[in-house]
Design a protein around this motif. Sequence first.
Motif, PDB file in Angstrom:
ATOM      1  N   TYR A 623     -19.861  15.569  18.601  1.00 35.01           N
ATOM      2  CA  TYR A 623     -20.500  16.490  19.743  1.00 35.01           C
ATOM      3  C   TYR A 623     -19.448  16.556  20.621  1.00 35.01           C
ATOM      4  O   TYR A 623     -19.155  17.779  20.984  1.00 35.01           O
ATOM      5  N   ASN A 624     -18.875  15.760  21.151  1.00 36.85           N
ATOM      6  CA  ASN A 624     -17.883  15.790  22.568  1.00 36.85           C
ATOM      7  C   ASN A 624     -16.651  16.403  22.042  1.00 36.85           C
ATOM      8  O   ASN A 624     -16.105  17.033  22.830  1.00 36.85           O
ATOM      9  N   ARG A 627     -17.417  20.095  21.681  1.00 32.19           N
ATOM     10  CA  ARG A 627     -17.765  20.704  22.561  1.00 32.19           C
ATOM     11  C   ARG A 627     -16.609  21.019  23.574  1.00 32.19           C
ATOM     12  O   ARG A 627     -16.287  22.206  24.237  1.00 32.19           O
ATOM     13  N   CYS A 670     -21.143  18.008  14.946  1.00 30.04           N
ATOM     14  CA  CYS A 670     -19.963  18.981  15.247  1.00 30.04           C
ATOM     15  C   CYS A 670     -20.709  20.221  15.604  1.00 30.04           C
ATOM     16  O   CYS A 670     -20.226  21.044  16.630  1.00 30.04           O
ATOM     17  N   GLY A 673     -22.524  20.292  19.127  1.00 29.29           N
ATOM     18  CA  GLY A 673     -21.498  20.485  20.112  1.00 29.29           C
ATOM     19  C   GLY A 673     -20.530  21.660  20.267  1.00 29.29           C
ATOM     20  O   GLY A 673     -20.550  22.200  21.355  1.00 29.29           O
ATOM     21  N   LYS A 676     -22.956  24.469  21.495  1.00 30.55           N
ATOM     22  CA  LYS A 676     -23.072  24.331  22.895  1.00 30.55           C
ATOM     23  C   LYS A 676     -21.850  24.962  23.671  1.00 30.55           C
ATOM     24  O   LYS A 676     -21.957  25.861  24.766  1.00 30.55           O
ATOM     25  N   ASN A 769     -26.202  22.298  30.451  1.00 29.12           N
ATOM     26  CA  ASN A 769     -25.129  21.332  29.633  1.00 29.12           C
ATOM     27  C   ASN A 769     -25.504  19.987  30.134  1.00 29.12           C
ATOM     28  O   ASN A 769     -25.936  19.769  31.218  1.00 29.12           O
ATOM     29  N   TYR A 771     -23.955  15.918  30.014  1.00 28.32           N
ATOM     30  CA  TYR A 771     -22.924  15.077  29.703  1.00 28.32           C
ATOM     31  C   TYR A 771     -23.267  13.463  29.770  1.00 28.32           C
ATOM     32  O   TYR A 771     -24.037  13.361  30.697  1.00 28.32           O
TER      33      TYR A 771
END
Length: 883
Positions: A623-624, A627, A670, A673, A676, A769, A771
């Motif tokens: 995800y990270n 994104r 994936c 992320g 987004k 969003n 985090y």
Amino acid sequence: MTFKKFKLQLIIPLLTFAMIYSWQAHGQDMEELNSGWKCAPIKEVTISGKQLSDTGYDISSWLPATVPGTVLTTLLNNKKIPDPFYGMNNLDIPDIYETGRDHYTYWFVNDFEVSSKKNEQIWLNFRGINYSCDIFLNGNKVNAQPFKGMFLRKSFNITGLLKDKGKNRLAVIVYPPDEVGNPNGGQGGDGIIAKNVSHQYVAGWDWIQPIRDRNTGIWDKVTIEKTGSVNVKNPHLITKVPGERSSDSAIQPDAFLDVAAELENATKKNVEGTLSYELNGETVSKDVTLKANSTTKVQLPEFTIKNPKLWWPNMLGPQNLYSIKLTFKEKKEGISDEENIKFGVREITRKWNDHTRSMQIMVNGKKVFIKGGNWIISDAMLRFTPERYDAEIRFHKDMNLNLIRIWGGALTERPEFYEACDKYGLLVIQDFWISADCNGKWLDPMKLEDQWTRRKYPDDHNLFIESARDMVKMIRNHPSLAIYCGGNEITPPIDIMDALQNEVLPEEDGTRWFITYSNADSMSFNFLGGNGDGPYTIQDTEVFWNHKTWPFNSEVGSVGVGDIQSLKRFIPEENLVPPTFNDSTVDKVWDYHKYIGYEHHIRPYGDAKDAEDFGRKAQLVNYNQYRALMEGFSSHIWDWYTGTIIWKTQNPWTAMRGQMYDYYLDPNACLYGLRKGSEPVHVMYNHTDGMVMAVNNTFDTYHNLMLRIESVDMEGNKELFTQVIVGIEPSSSKKYLSVKNYLDKVAKEKGIFLRLQLLDMNQQPVAENFYWVPDAKGEYSGIKNMPTTSINVEAKKTAKGKIEVKLSQNANQPVAFFNRISVVDKKTGKRVLPVFYDDNYVSVIAEESKTITIDYDPATIDLSNSEIAIEGWNVSNQHIQIQ
């Protein structure tokens, strides 16, 4: 032969689509021959093709064949080989390099009936054979000239070869590629596969193992078509949309339509008639006289489309499509043939951006920041279906992408692929069939021949040029097709390049940009030397924000391992052994399926205890990664970059890298992320300098938005950092303020959650969003030890094919972190696929809720047998009934 354990149940549903779907014919009267085929290897057939194509010869004992399909597809469907996508089964299938070409040379036979009327012409059409063949019908040889080349369509007039009554027999012997290559572990094996005019990945690549038969077979549609004296072929539509247009304007200035087609007169006499179509209540026509036994290209008068409904890329406007029926009517005999054509009214242009030193793409006069994905092929064994194409392109739309590049080591994608791109608004770059690896860009000890020799591949340049011309004719009417590309990271040989640039594309299209190769200076000035394409592994996410790469990067990407459900689909239980940080060895099945290391990226969350824990933590990394990738590139929109294309977004095989969803169409983190980071209006945080900023990927201006920044600690306590009114212009990014000092303080001990929101005047989110920020040591110590919590879940069907799932969290509770929502089978608990979620891997703060909308196909998914599953980081798994 003894096979290792293998599984077919996961792949068979995908195969059966090819046999049961109803194909929409584009011609006047067309039927697909997609059932009733039989096959046998050449070594078992001792008679000639003429004898074999006599219905008196008994083939009842032959193997049922899959057409369209390959030899391996047929063998798999008849359980003669194990599933090559599971475990290491592919090693149990003989490779053509070792067996010789005859092992995979097969006869394919079909008995069919067809009725015809007086003056009717009957055509036998092949849309793809790999690699060469001879064709026989009722004791006669059909192809007088050799039929060779994977990317060449062929049509034969068989009127005089058909029986007056009863069954006809079609017999086709299909030979493998002339040069099969040694799959020695190199990119495209030893490179020899590129001597053919065919795809190259079949000898193996860094994301796939070799395809043992090199995809030999009748791999695309075979059709029987009926026409009158004249056959309408290869229609060509060009739309012109002058000036800069608005996607939301109710009244549009005029657009213009040019239509042409080839008319083949198959008779021995001249034919008079009229070519015409109707649009918006008006008829456009031209009277012509066609010479006997000739093909004539006819250009119709230009048509003015009043107040056109325009076609736009994804997120930038609607994907309006028009339909016309192009008809040739004989003067005395009536309608001879007609073609139904869908098209979109749009014009794609380009302009060099002197600031970025790269090309920028314009659609209908508006510049579009390109957010793309590299596409290999839908299925490595060529099992294509409209349903699968639609699902895969829908996923790309859901990722908020606007372009797909078709990689040069694969093929010219099928019309059904382009139809899905037309529908969902994905622009397409279509590479021709050249790759740097096989075609001699680098010295490579794995290759059999030297660079100078490989630069001349393929062996038959005329066949390449003829095939390119034919493929352009096949796909050129699709509004999604935006760009042609000479090859992957390298140009074709000089004579092929000259023919493409100066003959094929000007003569057969004339409207689209041609890039000489995928990272050419004409696309993106490559002033950084080796710091351009890639990376292809997990990166520190600061790379995406701060390290400038090529200004229109054709390949940049990362990994994509799925969770435990995905892993179990192709990895045997005994091999579900996750890699560890301290052990450089990797299980042999993971290695065979091209695993790329995650270990030191997972370690901040805690080393994986088992494969399930590994898959769960891998999703946080996934995800990270994606994104941050799109946020970093978008933060420099029109400054450093005019676009970027991810390497890659999907796998046609069960590989463990470069995919937003697995081969079985199950998304991983994936996808969400990337979704987004690519959303139309996006608020984001640069973790390297603490800057909060927004990017606007639309044509609209946003004023009077409230930027709200707050933190949430591991116990669920919220703190408002600031709330300020902001705005952002169309197609731009904007910096607002830094939260670095604040986060350094509040995240120091355990880390922190950071929520960013852009709210409209009604306090509704325009963008949001969420985090997770590490502690001062770069670890997620707070997340490792988060308190467990429960979450309230409601699921209900809201319309046909739609479900809403509402997640809500009680007061005085920690964040319900990183929840995956799935539609699953009640009995097995396995996910129902494919299903589409408007968001996933979501987190819910105390006293708040989130609603996820799910789309599914009610024709294939029975909700009475399904339920909703919730899996969260610190939330117990739940299964919820759908109301």
